[in-house]
Design a protein around this motif. Sequence first.
Motif, PDB file in Angstrom:
ATOM      1  N   ASP A   7      25.091  -1.308 -23.719  1.00 17.27           N
ATOM      2  CA  ASP A   7      26.032  -2.307 -23.212  1.00 17.27           C
ATOM      3  C   ASP A   7      25.559  -2.853 -21.869  1.00 17.27           C
ATOM      4  O   ASP A   7      25.526  -4.064 -21.659  1.00 17.27           O
ATOM      5  CB  ASP A   7      27.431  -1.704 -23.097  1.00 17.27           C
ATOM      6  N   SER A   8      25.174  -1.981 -20.966  1.00 11.57           N
ATOM      7  CA  SER A   8      24.673  -2.416 -19.655  1.00 11.57           C
ATOM      8  C   SER A   8      23.352  -3.156 -19.783  1.00 11.57           C
ATOM      9  O   SER A   8      23.126  -4.162 -19.119  1.00 11.57           O
ATOM     10  CB  SER A   8      24.483  -1.211 -18.737  1.00 11.57           C
ATOM     11  N   LEU A   9      22.478  -2.662 -20.633  1.00  9.73           N
ATOM     12  CA  LEU A   9      21.170  -3.304 -20.815  1.00  9.73           C
ATOM     13  C   LEU A   9      21.307  -4.712 -21.387  1.00  9.73           C
ATOM     14  O   LEU A   9      20.600  -5.630 -20.976  1.00  9.73           O
ATOM     15  CB  LEU A   9      20.291  -2.456 -21.734  1.00  9.73           C
ATOM     16  N   PRO A  31      30.553  -0.422 -32.784  1.00 11.94           N
ATOM     17  CA  PRO A  31      31.111  -0.294 -31.441  1.00 11.94           C
ATOM     18  C   PRO A  31      31.839  -1.583 -31.035  1.00 11.94           C
ATOM     19  O   PRO A  31      31.551  -2.654 -31.562  1.00 11.94           O
ATOM     20  CB  PRO A  31      29.878  -0.075 -30.554  1.00 11.94           C
ATOM     21  N   VAL A  32      32.739  -1.491 -30.095  1.00 11.12           N
ATOM     22  CA  VAL A  32      33.503  -2.652 -29.654  1.00 11.12           C
ATOM     23  C   VAL A  32      32.832  -3.346 -28.465  1.00 11.12           C
ATOM     24  O   VAL A  32      33.493  -3.945 -27.643  1.00 11.12           O
ATOM     25  CB  VAL A  32      34.964  -2.268 -29.308  1.00 11.12           C
ATOM     26  N   SER A  33      31.535  -3.292 -28.424  1.00 12.72           N
ATOM     27  CA  SER A  33      30.766  -3.901 -27.349  1.00 12.72           C
ATOM     28  C   SER A  33      30.470  -5.361 -27.683  1.00 12.72           C
ATOM     29  O   SER A  33      29.756  -5.662 -28.646  1.00 12.72           O
ATOM     30  CB  SER A  33      29.450  -3.141 -27.169  1.00 12.72           C
ATOM     31  N   LYS A  34      31.020  -6.264 -26.890  1.00 15.80           N
ATOM     32  CA  LYS A  34      30.765  -7.690 -27.102  1.00 15.80           C
ATOM     33  C   LYS A  34      29.275  -8.025 -26.921  1.00 15.80           C
ATOM     34  O   LYS A  34      28.716  -8.753 -27.743  1.00 15.80           O
ATOM     35  CB  LYS A  34      31.628  -8.527 -26.164  1.00 15.80           C
ATOM     36  N   PRO A  35      28.592  -7.501 -25.875  1.00 15.19           N
ATOM     37  CA  PRO A  35      27.157  -7.796 -25.744  1.00 15.19           C
ATOM     38  C   PRO A  35      26.343  -7.311 -26.951  1.00 15.19           C
ATOM     39  O   PRO A  35      25.442  -8.010 -27.405  1.00 15.19           O
ATOM     40  CB  PRO A  35      26.748  -7.050 -24.471  1.00 15.19           C
ATOM     41  N   LEU A  36      26.670  -6.141 -27.487  1.00 11.96           N
ATOM     42  CA  LEU A  36      25.946  -5.638 -28.661  1.00 11.96           C
ATOM     43  C   LEU A  36      26.220  -6.510 -29.878  1.00 11.96           C
ATOM     44  O   LEU A  36      25.298  -6.875 -30.606  1.00 11.96           O
ATOM     45  CB  LEU A  36      26.338  -4.193 -28.966  1.00 11.96           C
TER      46      LEU A  36
END
Length: 62
Positions: A7-9, A31-36
């Motif tokens: 997520d941070s990357l 996962p609920v990661s928007k960037p991913l």
Amino acid sequence: MIIDAYDSLLKDQALQQHLLPDMVIRFGPMPVSKPLFKWLEKHAEVKQIVVDADCSLSNPRT
């Protein structure tokens, strides 16, 4: 290589351009990661394998 701080990357636009794996293996639900999610959408050619909780394998694009 296993990356668990994705997520941070993926928030770093310059780094995003250099990250292109051969395959993504995911255990469990998305996962609920928007960037991913956006990165996977952008790189639809990257093969993904999903292992569900019931130990079955699936292709998320079929």
